[in-house]
Write a protein that holds these residues in place. Structure first.
Motif, PDB file in Angstrom:
ATOM      1  N   SER A  75     -15.297 -46.983  63.054  1.00 14.52           N
ATOM      2  CA  SER A  75     -14.531 -47.961  63.818  1.00 14.52           C
ATOM      3  C   SER A  75     -13.077 -47.515  63.865  1.00 14.52           C
ATOM      4  O   SER A  75     -12.680 -46.581  63.175  1.00 14.52           O
ATOM      5  CB  SER A  75     -14.636 -49.359  63.190  1.00 14.52           C
ATOM      6  OG  SER A  75     -13.972 -49.405  61.955  1.00 14.52           O
ATOM      7  N   MET A  78     -10.712 -51.106  59.804  1.00 11.37           N
ATOM      8  CA  MET A  78     -11.505 -51.912  58.888  1.00 11.37           C
ATOM      9  C   MET A  78     -10.555 -52.605  57.915  1.00 11.37           C
ATOM     10  O   MET A  78      -9.737 -51.963  57.267  1.00 11.37           O
ATOM     11  CB  MET A  78     -12.500 -51.066  58.085  1.00 11.37           C
ATOM     12  CG  MET A  78     -13.330 -51.915  57.107  1.00 11.37           C
ATOM     13  SD  MET A  78     -14.657 -51.010  56.278  1.00 11.37           S
ATOM     14  CE  MET A  78     -13.719 -50.031  55.108  1.00 11.37           C
ATOM     15  N   THR A  79     -10.680 -53.930  57.859  1.00 10.30           N
ATOM     16  CA  THR A  79      -9.863 -54.718  56.940  1.00 10.30           C
ATOM     17  C   THR A  79     -10.766 -55.277  55.857  1.00 10.30           C
ATOM     18  O   THR A  79     -11.795 -55.895  56.153  1.00 10.30           O
ATOM     19  CB  THR A  79      -9.151 -55.870  57.684  1.00 10.30           C
ATOM     20  OG1 THR A  79      -8.406 -55.319  58.779  1.00 10.30           O
ATOM     21  CG2 THR A  79      -8.215 -56.617  56.753  1.00 10.30           C
ATOM     22  N   TYR A  81     -10.919 -57.855  52.793  1.00  9.97           N
ATOM     23  CA  TYR A  81     -10.262 -59.022  52.192  1.00  9.97           C
ATOM     24  C   TYR A  81     -10.854 -59.237  50.810  1.00  9.97           C
ATOM     25  O   TYR A  81     -12.063 -59.415  50.667  1.00  9.97           O
ATOM     26  CB  TYR A  81     -10.478 -60.270  53.054  1.00  9.97           C
ATOM     27  CG  TYR A  81      -9.815 -60.174  54.399  1.00  9.97           C
ATOM     28  CD1 TYR A  81      -8.527 -60.655  54.582  1.00  9.97           C
ATOM     29  CD2 TYR A  81     -10.471 -59.603  55.478  1.00  9.97           C
ATOM     30  CE1 TYR A  81      -7.900 -60.575  55.820  1.00  9.97           C
ATOM     31  CE2 TYR A  81      -9.862 -59.512  56.721  1.00  9.97           C
ATOM     32  CZ  TYR A  81      -8.580 -59.994  56.885  1.00  9.97           C
ATOM     33  OH  TYR A  81      -7.975 -59.895  58.112  1.00  9.97           O
ATOM     34  N   ARG A  98     -14.643 -60.579  52.267  1.00 11.77           N
ATOM     35  CA  ARG A  98     -15.239 -60.249  53.558  1.00 11.77           C
ATOM     36  C   ARG A  98     -14.664 -58.941  54.089  1.00 11.77           C
ATOM     37  O   ARG A  98     -13.606 -58.490  53.658  1.00 11.77           O
ATOM     38  CB  ARG A  98     -15.032 -61.367  54.560  1.00 11.77           C
ATOM     39  CG  ARG A  98     -13.642 -61.509  55.093  1.00 11.77           C
ATOM     40  CD  ARG A  98     -13.504 -62.719  56.033  1.00 11.77           C
ATOM     41  NE  ARG A  98     -12.198 -62.781  56.644  1.00 11.77           N
ATOM     42  CZ  ARG A  98     -11.092 -63.227  56.083  1.00 11.77           C
ATOM     43  NH1 ARG A  98     -11.134 -63.662  54.836  1.00 11.77           N
ATOM     44  NH2 ARG A  98      -9.955 -63.241  56.734  1.00 11.77           N
ATOM     45  N   GLU A 100     -13.888 -56.904  57.899  1.00 12.72           N
ATOM     46  CA  GLU A 100     -13.786 -57.027  59.345  1.00 12.72           C
ATOM     47  C   GLU A 100     -13.570 -55.631  59.911  1.00 12.72           C
ATOM     48  O   GLU A 100     -12.742 -54.877  59.397  1.00 12.72           O
ATOM     49  CB  GLU A 100     -12.625 -57.936  59.746  1.00 12.72           C
ATOM     50  CG  GLU A 100     -12.826 -59.379  59.356  1.00 12.72           C
ATOM     51  CD  GLU A 100     -11.672 -60.283  59.769  1.00 12.72           C
ATOM     52  OE1 GLU A 100     -10.693 -59.799  60.384  1.00 12.72           O
ATOM     53  OE2 GLU A 100     -11.752 -61.481  59.456  1.00 12.72           O
ATOM     54  N   ASP A 102     -13.001 -53.438  63.674  1.00 12.11           N
ATOM     55  CA  ASP A 102     -12.600 -53.575  65.075  1.00 12.11           C
ATOM     56  C   ASP A 102     -12.489 -52.203  65.706  1.00 12.11           C
ATOM     57  O   ASP A 102     -12.298 -51.212  65.024  1.00 12.11           O
ATOM     58  CB  ASP A 102     -11.214 -54.246  65.188  1.00 12.11           C
ATOM     59  CG  ASP A 102     -11.223 -55.692  64.760  1.00 12.11           C
ATOM     60  OD1 ASP A 102     -11.890 -56.481  65.434  1.00 12.11           O
ATOM     61  OD2 ASP A 102     -10.567 -56.009  63.760  1.00 12.11           O
ATOM     62  N   ARG A 118     -16.533 -55.446  67.659  1.00 11.64           N
ATOM     63  CA  ARG A 118     -16.022 -55.912  66.368  1.00 11.64           C
ATOM     64  C   ARG A 118     -17.165 -56.408  65.508  1.00 11.64           C
ATOM     65  O   ARG A 118     -18.231 -56.741  66.022  1.00 11.64           O
ATOM     66  CB  ARG A 118     -14.955 -56.979  66.548  1.00 11.64           C
ATOM     67  CG  ARG A 118     -15.430 -58.274  67.137  1.00 11.64           C
ATOM     68  CD  ARG A 118     -14.350 -59.185  67.592  1.00 11.64           C
ATOM     69  NE  ARG A 118     -13.944 -59.389  68.930  1.00 11.64           N
ATOM     70  CZ  ARG A 118     -14.490 -59.028  70.082  1.00 11.64           C
ATOM     71  NH1 ARG A 118     -15.533 -58.314  70.108  1.00 11.64           N
ATOM     72  NH2 ARG A 118     -14.005 -59.358  71.237  1.00 11.64           N
ATOM     73  N   GLY A 119     -16.913 -56.461  64.208  1.00 13.67           N
ATOM     74  CA  GLY A 119     -17.932 -56.956  63.291  1.00 13.67           C
ATOM     75  C   GLY A 119     -17.294 -57.607  62.078  1.00 13.67           C
ATOM     76  O   GLY A 119     -16.172 -57.274  61.705  1.00 13.67           O
ATOM     77  N   THR A 120     -18.023 -58.549  61.474  1.00 15.89           N
ATOM     78  CA  THR A 120     -17.575 -59.175  60.235  1.00 15.89           C
ATOM     79  C   THR A 120     -18.757 -59.262  59.282  1.00 15.89           C
ATOM     80  O   THR A 120     -19.899 -59.372  59.712  1.00 15.89           O
ATOM     81  CB  THR A 120     -17.021 -60.608  60.452  1.00 15.89           C
ATOM     82  OG1 THR A 120     -18.060 -61.431  60.984  1.00 15.89           O
ATOM     83  CG2 THR A 120     -15.831 -60.607  61.383  1.00 15.89           C
ATOM     84  N   ASP A 122     -19.472 -61.446  55.713  1.00 16.65           N
ATOM     85  CA  ASP A 122     -19.030 -62.402  54.703  1.00 16.65           C
ATOM     86  C   ASP A 122     -19.866 -62.173  53.447  1.00 16.65           C
ATOM     87  O   ASP A 122     -21.086 -62.333  53.462  1.00 16.65           O
ATOM     88  CB  ASP A 122     -19.215 -63.828  55.227  1.00 16.65           C
ATOM     89  CG  ASP A 122     -18.628 -64.865  54.296  1.00 16.65           C
ATOM     90  OD1 ASP A 122     -19.020 -64.893  53.100  1.00 16.65           O
ATOM     91  OD2 ASP A 122     -17.794 -65.652  54.749  1.00 16.65           O
ATOM     92  N   LYS A 148     -23.765 -60.787  71.034  1.00 11.69           N
ATOM     93  CA  LYS A 148     -23.514 -61.186  69.651  1.00 11.69           C
ATOM     94  C   LYS A 148     -24.800 -61.053  68.847  1.00 11.69           C
ATOM     95  O   LYS A 148     -25.842 -61.569  69.240  1.00 11.69           O
ATOM     96  CB  LYS A 148     -23.018 -62.628  69.602  1.00 11.69           C
ATOM     97  CG  LYS A 148     -22.687 -63.128  68.209  1.00 11.69           C
ATOM     98  CD  LYS A 148     -22.193 -64.566  68.270  1.00 11.69           C
ATOM     99  CE  LYS A 148     -21.901 -65.125  66.904  1.00 11.69           C
ATOM    100  NZ  LYS A 148     -21.542 -66.553  66.985  1.00 11.69           N
TER     101      LYS A 148
END
Length: 188
Positions: A75, A78-79, A81, A98, A100, A102, A118-120, A122, A148
């Protein structure tokens, strides 16, 4: 930089056969072989890493590549958290809340590929969402297109939603299946 990101494996293993029925707005199915794997090391590479210790955030940007075993995630960003009381983001020993991703998300497992914008993921609920103007899942000649993808990682159940009318077509999920084209179907 190596981080204990078992969740990245979940992102990298999301592409699979998502059921064999068409529906107007969504299709539901069960993903085969989808699981989290915290046992293999995870290699993360990017052009830049920014750690915001006070915010419990690590941000990988530019040609992000995450590899765990046979799975690959690419990607633009990438974040990660981290949980507020979960350790240090600098050392990678923190508990992850999590992820994330983008920027043209590409996910490949041994036989499957998924793409989206994008993707997440959790970590608490173990829910993965891949979304975008067009989300494409493929395995061999089999292709599933929507906007989605939502995956319950514990159960392997998935739902694919079509795009809103006018965004990217008719508002329907599209699936193209070629009998005998998956590796499982070819095995005697």
């Amino acid at each position: 930089m190596l981080l204990p990101l078992g969740a990245a494996a979940g992102l990298a293993m999301l592409a699979a056969a998502a059921g064999q029925s068409f529906a107007q707005e969504s299709t539901q199915g069960r993903l085969s072989g989808l699981s989290l794997s915290g046992k293999e090391p995870i290699q993360i590479e990017s052009d830049k890493l920014e750690v915001r210790e006070s915010e419990n955030v690590a941000i990988f940007t530019g040609n992000v590549s995450v590899v765990q075993g046979p799975t690959l995630l690419k990607s633009g960003k990438m974040t990660v958290y981290y949980a507020k009381d979960g350790g240090s983001a600098t050392t990678g020993s923190a508990n992850i809340d999590r992820l994330e991703v983008d920027g043209k998300v590409y996910v490949k497992s041994e036989t499957q590929v998924a793409t989206g914008d994008r993707g997440t993921f959790d970590m608490k609920t173990e829910i993965l969402v891949l979304s975008g103007k067009e989300v494409v899942l493929s395995e061999g000649d089999n292709v599933l297109v929507g906007c989605k993808l939502t995956v319950q990682m514990k159960s392997g159940e998935a739902q694919v939603d079509g795009c809103k009318k006018g965004e990217s077509g008719s508002g329907r999920v599209m699936m193209s299946i070629t009998p005998g084209s998956t590796p499982e179907a070819k095995t005697p």
